[in-house]
Design an enzyme around this catalytic site. Structure first.
Site, mmCIF file in Angstrom:
data_model
loop_
_atom_site.group_PDB
_atom_site.id
_atom_site.type_symbol
_atom_site.label_atom_id
_atom_site.label_comp_id
_atom_site.label_asym_id
_atom_site.label_seq_id
_atom_site.Cartn_x
_atom_site.Cartn_y
_atom_site.Cartn_z
ATOM 1 N N LYS A 111 37.511 4.647 -6.621
ATOM 2 C CA LYS A 111 37.171 3.419 -5.878
ATOM 3 C C LYS A 111 36.544 2.368 -6.772
ATOM 4 O O LYS A 111 36.705 1.171 -6.550
ATOM 5 C CB LYS A 111 36.261 3.719 -4.690
ATOM 6 N N GLY A 140 37.089 9.833 1.303
ATOM 7 C CA GLY A 140 37.575 11.184 0.984
ATOM 8 C C GLY A 140 38.816 11.590 1.761
ATOM 9 O O GLY A 140 39.890 11.030 1.581
ATOM 10 N N GLU A 196 28.520 10.965 -7.296
ATOM 11 C CA GLU A 196 29.239 10.398 -8.435
ATOM 12 C C GLU A 196 28.626 10.909 -9.732
ATOM 13 O O GLU A 196 27.484 11.395 -9.748
ATOM 14 C CB GLU A 196 29.141 8.870 -8.401
ATOM 15 N N ASP A 207 28.545 2.805 -4.489
ATOM 16 C CA ASP A 207 29.779 3.527 -4.155
ATOM 17 C C ASP A 207 30.309 3.077 -2.783
ATOM 18 O O ASP A 207 31.502 2.821 -2.627
ATOM 19 C CB ASP A 207 29.482 5.037 -4.162
ATOM 20 N N LYS A 211 33.911 1.025 -1.776
ATOM 21 C CA LYS A 211 34.851 1.422 -0.716
ATOM 22 C C LYS A 211 34.996 0.311 0.317
ATOM 23 O O LYS A 211 36.090 0.043 0.811
ATOM 24 C CB LYS A 211 34.359 2.711 -0.054
HETATM 25 P P1 NDP Z 1 34.228 15.139 -12.100
HETATM 26 O O1 NDP Z 1 33.113 14.610 -12.913
HETATM 27 O O2 NDP Z 1 34.061 16.435 -11.403
HETATM 28 O O3 NDP Z 1 35.532 15.270 -13.025
HETATM 29 C C1 NDP Z 1 35.909 14.275 -13.949
HETATM 30 C C2 NDP Z 1 37.000 14.815 -14.837
HETATM 31 O O4 NDP Z 1 37.393 13.780 -15.737
HETATM 32 C C3 NDP Z 1 36.593 16.012 -15.696
HETATM 33 O O5 NDP Z 1 37.642 16.927 -15.749
HETATM 34 C C4 NDP Z 1 36.351 15.421 -17.094
HETATM 35 O O6 NDP Z 1 36.723 16.291 -18.144
HETATM 36 C C5 NDP Z 1 37.309 14.255 -17.088
HETATM 37 N N1 NDP Z 1 36.796 13.159 -17.919
HETATM 38 C C6 NDP Z 1 35.695 12.415 -17.694
HETATM 39 N N2 NDP Z 1 35.542 11.508 -18.674
HETATM 40 C C7 NDP Z 1 36.569 11.705 -19.521
HETATM 41 C C8 NDP Z 1 36.963 11.092 -20.739
HETATM 42 N N3 NDP Z 1 36.264 10.090 -21.276
HETATM 43 N N4 NDP Z 1 38.096 11.544 -21.329
HETATM 44 C C9 NDP Z 1 38.794 12.563 -20.792
HETATM 45 N N5 NDP Z 1 38.477 13.176 -19.637
HETATM 46 C C10 NDP Z 1 37.364 12.756 -19.023
HETATM 47 O O7 NDP Z 1 34.636 13.975 -11.092
HETATM 48 P P2 NDP Z 1 35.241 14.118 -9.635
HETATM 49 O O8 NDP Z 1 36.374 15.068 -9.662
HETATM 50 O O9 NDP Z 1 34.149 14.329 -8.656
HETATM 51 O O10 NDP Z 1 35.751 12.613 -9.378
HETATM 52 C C11 NDP Z 1 36.951 12.154 -9.908
HETATM 53 C C12 NDP Z 1 37.295 10.820 -9.256
HETATM 54 O O11 NDP Z 1 37.434 11.024 -7.852
HETATM 55 C C13 NDP Z 1 36.217 9.737 -9.403
HETATM 56 O O12 NDP Z 1 36.846 8.479 -9.465
HETATM 57 C C14 NDP Z 1 35.438 9.860 -8.111
HETATM 58 O O13 NDP Z 1 34.778 8.669 -7.755
HETATM 59 C C15 NDP Z 1 36.562 10.156 -7.138
HETATM 60 N N6 NDP Z 1 36.182 10.817 -5.907
HETATM 61 C C16 NDP Z 1 35.409 11.939 -5.931
HETATM 62 C C17 NDP Z 1 35.096 12.587 -4.769
HETATM 63 C C18 NDP Z 1 34.261 13.810 -4.738
HETATM 64 O O14 NDP Z 1 33.955 14.292 -3.635
HETATM 65 N N7 NDP Z 1 33.882 14.371 -5.886
HETATM 66 C C19 NDP Z 1 35.558 12.074 -3.477
HETATM 67 C C20 NDP Z 1 36.399 10.897 -3.559
HETATM 68 C C21 NDP Z 1 36.676 10.293 -4.737
HETATM 69 P P3 NDP Z 1 35.964 17.686 -18.449
HETATM 70 O O15 NDP Z 1 36.138 18.524 -17.202
HETATM 71 O O16 NDP Z 1 36.685 18.252 -19.610
HETATM 72 O O17 NDP Z 1 34.537 17.313 -18.724
HETATM 73 N N1 HSE Z 2 30.091 10.146 -4.223
HETATM 74 C C1 HSE Z 2 30.963 9.892 -3.138
HETATM 75 C C2 HSE Z 2 30.227 10.148 -1.841
HETATM 76 C C3 HSE Z 2 32.167 10.786 -3.235
HETATM 77 O O1 HSE Z 2 29.143 10.717 -1.856
HETATM 78 O O2 HSE Z 2 30.715 9.738 -0.796
HETATM 79 C C4 HSE Z 2 33.226 10.414 -2.272
HETATM 80 O O3 HSE Z 2 33.766 9.179 -2.558
#
Ligand code: NDP
Ligand code: HSE
Length: 443
Positions: A111, A140, A196, A207, A211
């Site tokens: 987002k 989500g 986040e 955040d 959205k």
């Molecule tokens: P995480 O921090 O759990 O995962 C991020 C991933 O990106 C990791 O695998 C990390 O690698 C990789 N990464 C981060 N920086 C780099 C970089 N510079 N180069 C290469 N790889 C990188 O994040 P989330 O899965 O929670 O979130 C992902 C996206 O989804 C975000 O945009 C978030 O806002 C969005 N989102 C998340 C939700 C949630 O509930 N968590 C809900 C809705 C949206 P490594 O594992 O090797 O460190």
């Molecule tokens: N950090 C976000 C939240 C994840 O708490 O709602 C979902 O976008």
């Protein structure tokens, strides 16, 4: 012989964290169901993250790996890049630009990136004739982007509002139910994967603002204007406020709201994120934990309520994979549609609404010295600013320092009058801290 539409849709995933691993698990667990609904298989062919050898609980040994995630956008065998890294700029944006420039479809849950660069990316997608989808970026697992882009497309929306941050909602509802303190519940939300990477984005309302800017653009057919979102987080909300709100018949929730109102010089877009008091009989009051809910009011649909899990691996993966299924169904037919409700060139550039121009009921909390005349000073400021008090509670000494809490609810009146009352009290020696001002969400 297989037609292009029965070839697997080949995807590359950048980011194998909470959401990325959730997507891989969902694609594996529901493989047959997804292939049946998409009309073809969806296959992960390449991945990228920071650390190749990290244990993630999913098997990536047979997949191509790129150390530089941008390279995923140039791989010939990839149809769609799925960006699950995060961050408004940096590698996520570089990858997204590269993917669209390379003629790949793009699915993202990011987002922050869409709020800042969504129009540029949408123009690139429209120009290349490829899909850009971001259902998971808002609320989500709730299909609210689809709901507003498709389901309410025949309506003029009057208002869109709701609970868009699972972390804040988890914190506020946990504090309400258990009396736990702020720091403790934030740590739990982080451990559960809701927050986040930088949790200040959650608790300071950024955040939810990301959205809201996306939803407002879709709902009102407007250009995204994230910079215009007036944003206040939940950091100032104390357990004592939650208890006072409860005594007055309210809960406290972080509410994001947008509307378009006709002002003297034409329509203007109001976008704001603020903790609000929500009456216990309002449909948003029982929304607790990491649940999100969005209310959309259309001129023909009436009030619609979308509710569900706003964060976490499973629900977010569900939204990402739904976008992939849409693409698998339509990509080869060129039946893509504009990423927003209309092509970018047709979106309206709505100026932001004037600050302080609305009327509302308000909750005000003061922490004051326990001495004669303090209450009279506060109520005099209200009188002089033409603020009418509906109810008032003074709570006994909060601790040994002789500080007391004065909480009041006002009748509906101009926001500017509340601001004036606070100006009159500014610098008063009777106040021991900054007052807290929380609007009361209209029914
Ligand atoms: P995480 O921090 O759990 O995962 C991020 C991933 O990106 C990791 O695998 C990390 O690698 C990789 N990464 C981060 N920086 C780099 C970089 N510079 N180069 C290469 N790889 C990188 O994040 P989330 O899965 O929670 O979130 C992902 C996206 O989804 C975000 O945009 C978030 O806002 C969005 N989102 C998340 C939700 C949630 O509930 N968590 C809900 C809705 C949206 P490594 O594992 O090797 O460190
Ligand atoms: N950090 C976000 C939240 C994840 O708490 O709602 C979902 O976008």
């Amino acid at each position: 012989m297989s037609s292009p539409e029965t070839k697997p849709l080949r995807i590359a995933i950048a980011g194998l964290g909470t959401v990325g691993v959730g997507v891989m698990r969902l694609l594996e667990t529901n493989r047959d169901l997804i292939a049946a609904r998409a009309g073809r298989a969806i296959e992960v062919v390449a991945v990228s993250a920071r650390e190749r050898t990290k244990q993630r609980g999913v098997d990536i040994a047979a997949l191509a790996w790129e150390d530089d995630m941008t390279a995923l956008g140039a791989r010939d065998e990839v149809d769609v890049v799925v960006e699950l890294v995060g961050g408004s700029d940096g590698p996520a944006l570089a990858l997204s630009r590269a993917a669209l420039a390379g003629g790949k479809g793009l699915v993202t849950a990011n987002k922050a990136m869409i709020a800042h660069h969504g129009l540029e990316l949408a123009e690139a997608a429209e120009g290349a004739g490829v899909p850009l989808k971001f259902e998971a970026a808002v609320a989500g697992g709730i299909p609210v982007v689809k709901g507003l882009r498709e389901g309410t497309s025949a309506n003029a929306l009057t208002r869109v509002y709701g609970i868009l941050n699972g972390t804040c909602n988890y914190i506020l509802s946990e504090m309400e139910q258990t009396g736990a303190d702020f720091g403790e519940t934030l740590a739990e939300a982080q451990a559960l994967g809701y927050a986040e990477a930088d949790p200040t984005f959650d608790i300071e309302g950024v955040d939810a603002a990301h959205k809201l800017a996306i939803l407002a653009a879709i709902g009102f057919g407007a250009r995204i204007d994230f910079a215009a979102v007036h944003t206040v987080g939940i950091v100032q909300v104390r357990a004592a406020d939650i208890a006072q709100a409860d005594a007055l018949g309210f809960v406290i929730r972080l509410i994001a709201e947008a509307d378009v109102q006709e002002e003297a010089d034409g329509p203007r877009l109001l976008q704001r994120v603020r903790p609000c008091l929500v009456a216990k009989d309002h449909p948003l009051a029982p929304v607790d934990g990491p649940t999100n809910a969005v209310v959309a009011e259309g001129n023909f649909s009436g009030r619609l309520l979308f509710q569900g899990a706003g964060a976490g691996d499973g629900p977010t993966a569900s939204a990402v994979v739904a976008d992939l299924i849409d693409i698998a169904r339509s990509f080869e037919r060129g039946d893509i549609g504009a990423p927003f409700s209309m092509p970018v060139a047709q979106l309206a550039a709505l100026p932001p609404a004037q600050a302080g121009g609305r009327t509302e009921r308000t909750y005000l909390r003061f922490t004051v010295r326990d001495r004669p005349g303090v209450l009279a000073e506060i109520t005099a400021a209200m009188r002089d600013a033409d603020v009418s008090i509906e109810s008032l509670i003074q709570k006994g000494r909060m601790h040994d320092g002789g500080e007391v809490l004065v909480a009041m609810v006002t009748h509906e009146g101009p926001e500017a009058h509340i601001a004036r009352a606070l100006e009159l009290l500014e610098g008063s020696d009777s106040l021991t801290g900054d007052p807290l001002v929380l609007p009361i969400l209209p029914a």
